[in-house]
Design a protein around this motif. Structure first.
Motif, PDB file in Angstrom:
ATOM      1  N   VAL A 172       0.959  -1.273   0.098  1.00  0.00           N
ATOM      2  CA  VAL A 172       0.092  -0.136   0.158  1.00  0.00           C
ATOM      3  C   VAL A 172       0.846   1.411  -0.010  1.00  0.00           C
ATOM      4  O   VAL A 172       1.743   1.557   1.014  1.00  0.00           O
ATOM      5  CB  VAL A 172      -0.984   0.197   1.422  1.00  0.00           C
ATOM      6  N   LEU A 173       0.610   2.147  -1.100  1.00  0.00           N
ATOM      7  CA  LEU A 173       1.242   3.464  -1.132  1.00  0.00           C
ATOM      8  C   LEU A 173       0.491   4.472  -0.660  1.00  0.00           C
ATOM      9  O   LEU A 173       0.946   5.398   0.105  1.00  0.00           O
ATOM     10  CB  LEU A 173       1.723   3.664  -2.491  1.00  0.00           C
ATOM     11  N   GLN A 174      -0.627   4.420  -0.698  1.00  0.00           N
ATOM     12  CA  GLN A 174      -1.787   5.548  -0.143  1.00  0.00           C
ATOM     13  C   GLN A 174      -2.915   4.913  -0.041  1.00  0.00           C
ATOM     14  O   GLN A 174      -3.378   4.037  -0.873  1.00  0.00           O
ATOM     15  CB  GLN A 174      -1.642   6.582  -1.127  1.00  0.00           C
ATOM     16  N   ALA A 175      -3.766   5.096   0.927  1.00  0.00           N
ATOM     17  CA  ALA A 175      -5.128   4.734   1.173  1.00  0.00           C
ATOM     18  C   ALA A 175      -6.081   5.605   1.876  1.00  0.00           C
ATOM     19  O   ALA A 175      -5.620   6.239   2.907  1.00  0.00           O
ATOM     20  CB  ALA A 175      -5.202   3.507   1.932  1.00  0.00           C
ATOM     21  N   SER A 176      -7.316   5.999   1.441  1.00  0.00           N
ATOM     22  CA  SER A 176      -8.069   6.891   2.073  1.00  0.00           C
ATOM     23  C   SER A 176      -9.629   6.643   1.755  1.00  0.00           C
ATOM     24  O   SER A 176     -10.359   7.286   1.149  1.00  0.00           O
ATOM     25  CB  SER A 176      -7.845   8.388   1.609  1.00  0.00           C
ATOM     26  N   PRO A 177     -10.132   5.146   2.229  1.00  0.00           N
ATOM     27  CA  PRO A 177     -11.427   5.056   2.015  1.00  0.00           C
ATOM     28  C   PRO A 177     -12.386   5.499   2.722  1.00  0.00           C
ATOM     29  O   PRO A 177     -12.273   5.972   3.877  1.00  0.00           O
ATOM     30  CB  PRO A 177     -11.336   3.655   2.095  1.00  0.00           C
ATOM     31  N   SER A 178     -13.569   5.959   1.963  1.00  0.00           N
ATOM     32  CA  SER A 178     -14.550   6.442   2.883  1.00  0.00           C
ATOM     33  C   SER A 178     -15.327   5.333   3.446  1.00  0.00           C
ATOM     34  O   SER A 178     -15.328   4.122   3.239  1.00  0.00           O
ATOM     35  CB  SER A 178     -15.559   7.398   1.822  1.00  0.00           C
ATOM     36  N   LEU A 179     -16.175   5.603   4.545  1.00  0.00           N
ATOM     37  CA  LEU A 179     -17.146   4.592   5.171  1.00  0.00           C
ATOM     38  C   LEU A 179     -17.856   3.889   3.863  1.00  0.00           C
ATOM     39  O   LEU A 179     -18.038   2.398   3.832  1.00  0.00           O
ATOM     40  CB  LEU A 179     -18.098   5.058   6.074  1.00  0.00           C
ATOM     41  N   GLN A 180     -18.575   4.731   2.912  1.00  0.00           N
ATOM     42  CA  GLN A 180     -19.249   4.242   1.731  1.00  0.00           C
ATOM     43  C   GLN A 180     -18.466   3.294   1.065  1.00  0.00           C
ATOM     44  O   GLN A 180     -18.794   2.118   0.591  1.00  0.00           O
ATOM     45  CB  GLN A 180     -19.791   5.287   0.871  1.00  0.00           C
ATOM     46  N   THR A 181     -17.171   3.587   0.741  1.00  0.00           N
ATOM     47  CA  THR A 181     -16.017   2.786  -0.077  1.00  0.00           C
ATOM     48  C   THR A 181     -16.116   1.487   0.529  1.00  0.00           C
ATOM     49  O   THR A 181     -16.017   0.166   0.012  1.00  0.00           O
ATOM     50  CB  THR A 181     -14.870   3.501  -0.235  1.00  0.00           C
ATOM     51  N   ARG A 182     -15.770   1.362   2.142  1.00  0.00           N
ATOM     52  CA  ARG A 182     -15.556   0.201   2.799  1.00  0.00           C
ATOM     53  C   ARG A 182     -16.885  -0.849   2.620  1.00  0.00           C
ATOM     54  O   ARG A 182     -16.980  -1.860   2.379  1.00  0.00           O
ATOM     55  CB  ARG A 182     -15.652   0.484   4.212  1.00  0.00           C
TER      56      ARG A 182
END
Length: 393
Positions: free
Chosen positions: A363-373
């Motif tokens: 993983v280089l970068q991660a920023s999931p929203s709750l909706q994405t999860r």
């Protein structure tokens, strides 16, 4: 001293970080938890025990000055009423002295462990003692134990506890189901414990299976609820009673445990209790959102690659350039850049990058929203349930 400060600093907080109390400075909060992370579970329990003993000793000193005119028996009763308050048994006179009255809840857990083990009663310690073990050092007034036994076994347990020096009221009500908790008091120490009869459901059985054993300095072992299950329990309890104390405990656990927690387990179970937004908020305030997001991205990577492979097999990818292959789904875009050796996931809503990986899947970068999860949990289930799955990205 200068060398120690150089080794510790600088400390910085991510956006959204919240201190444990309004009157606690940011740098002080960061430093305290930096130091707490260097401690083991047993060392944090010892710190909490010392705080509780000191608080009890301070209280005793004040009572001796104020009620010096009372007889020893009257003084003992006065202490019991002050410390136990509404839980003080009628006509209860503590049988100990100043030396036993400063005992802490952690020692009480050690005293109860061999009794419960001898009775073959599985259990785990939760509540304030567990919060001290995994998070912020503080005092705690009582001990919370969840035990797994049939209600018809309560009279035998009560008899054993009484022989061991405990006052055990309400046994008949607990056997009949009117009470869920046996509230017991150790007569010589004025120490109280709530023995909670576990519910018979899947999650309770899982919590028991995930409990963790720790050996105290006196060689006695105790079982603690896992830190993840403690976070879930406190968020659930805090929701019911709107308790800032529970929120502070959760903040402390997250700040002290950080990357050692399984955030995917947390998100999975917290969603079943409709507390996903609360977990998102508390991970932000504890400064561990990035860690949680990294864990999500690591866990979801095989699903992303499978969805991309399915799109390739069905000729549903396009080449924006010789080295850039794109799978354009309903809500997400998957991009494989062979030249840069990068795999990227974009959310169409807001054209936002939610994860980026190198060629090894790191993983280089991660920023999931709750909706994405939630979306990718659904997609993962579809891929698992379908023999010839449709690409759902």
């Amino acid at each position: 001293m200068t060398l120690m400060a150089t080794q510790i600093l600088p400390l910085s907080a991510p956006p959204g970080y919240r201190t444990q109390a309004e009157d606690t400075g940011l740098e002080t909060d960061l430093l305290c938890f930096h130091l707490l992370r260097q401690k083991t579970v047993i060392e944090r329990l010892q710190m909490g025990a010392q705080l509780t003993r000191s608080a009890r000793q301070f209280s005793l000193n004040g009572f001796h000055q104020r009620f010096s005119h009372l007889s020893p028996q009257q003084f003992a009763r006065k202490i019991a009423e002050a410390w136990l308050q509404e839980y003080c048994p009628p006509n209860y006179i503590p049988g100990g002295s100043d030396l036993t009255w400063i005992q802490d809840s952690i020692q009480l857990a050690a005293d109860l462990h061999p009794i419960l083990e001898a009775e073959n009663i599985p259990y785990y310690v939760t509540g304030g003692v567990a919060a001290i073990a995994y998070g912020e050092s503080r005092t705690t007034q009582d001990l919370d134990i969840v035990m797994f036994l049939a209600r018809d076994g309560l009279p035998a347990l009560a008899n054993t506890l009484e022989q061991a020096g405990f006052y055990v009221p309400g046994v008949e009500d607990a056997v009949s189901g009117q009470l869920q908790t046996l509230q017991i008091t150790q007569i010589d120490t004025i120490s109280r414990a709530d023995l909670v009869i576990a519910d018979e459901d899947e999650y309770e059985r899982l919590k028991l299976a995930r409990r963790q054993s720790y050996r105290l300095m006196n060689e006695t072992s105790i079982y603690l609820i896992s830190p993840e299950d403690l976070v879930i329990s406190k968020l659930r309890w805090g929701q019911r009673i709107q308790s800032q104390k529970q929120w502070r405990d959760v903040l402390g656990i997250l700040k002290a445990q950080q990357e050692s927690l399984n955030y995917e387990y947390l998100h999975s179970w917290i969603a079943k209790f409709d507390l996903s937004e609360a977990l998102e908020q508390v991970t932000l305030e504890a400064g561990v959102r990035t860690i949680a997001d990294q864990q999500w991205a690591t866990a979801i990577y095989p699903i992303l690659r499978r969805a991309f492979a399915i799109a390739q097999q069905r000729n549903r990818t396009t080449h924006a350039s010789p080295n850039l292959e794109i799978a354009d789904g309903k809500r997400y875009v998957l991009m494989q850049d062979d030249a840069a050796e990068i795999f990227t996931v974009l959310a169409k809503t807001g054209d936002r990058e939610i994860a980026r990986y190198d060629s090894q899947g790191h993983v280089l970068q991660a920023s999931p929203s709750l909706q994405t999860r939630q979306d990718w949990q659904t997609i993962a289930q579809q891929l698992a349930d379908t023999t010839h799955p449709q690409s759902s990205e």
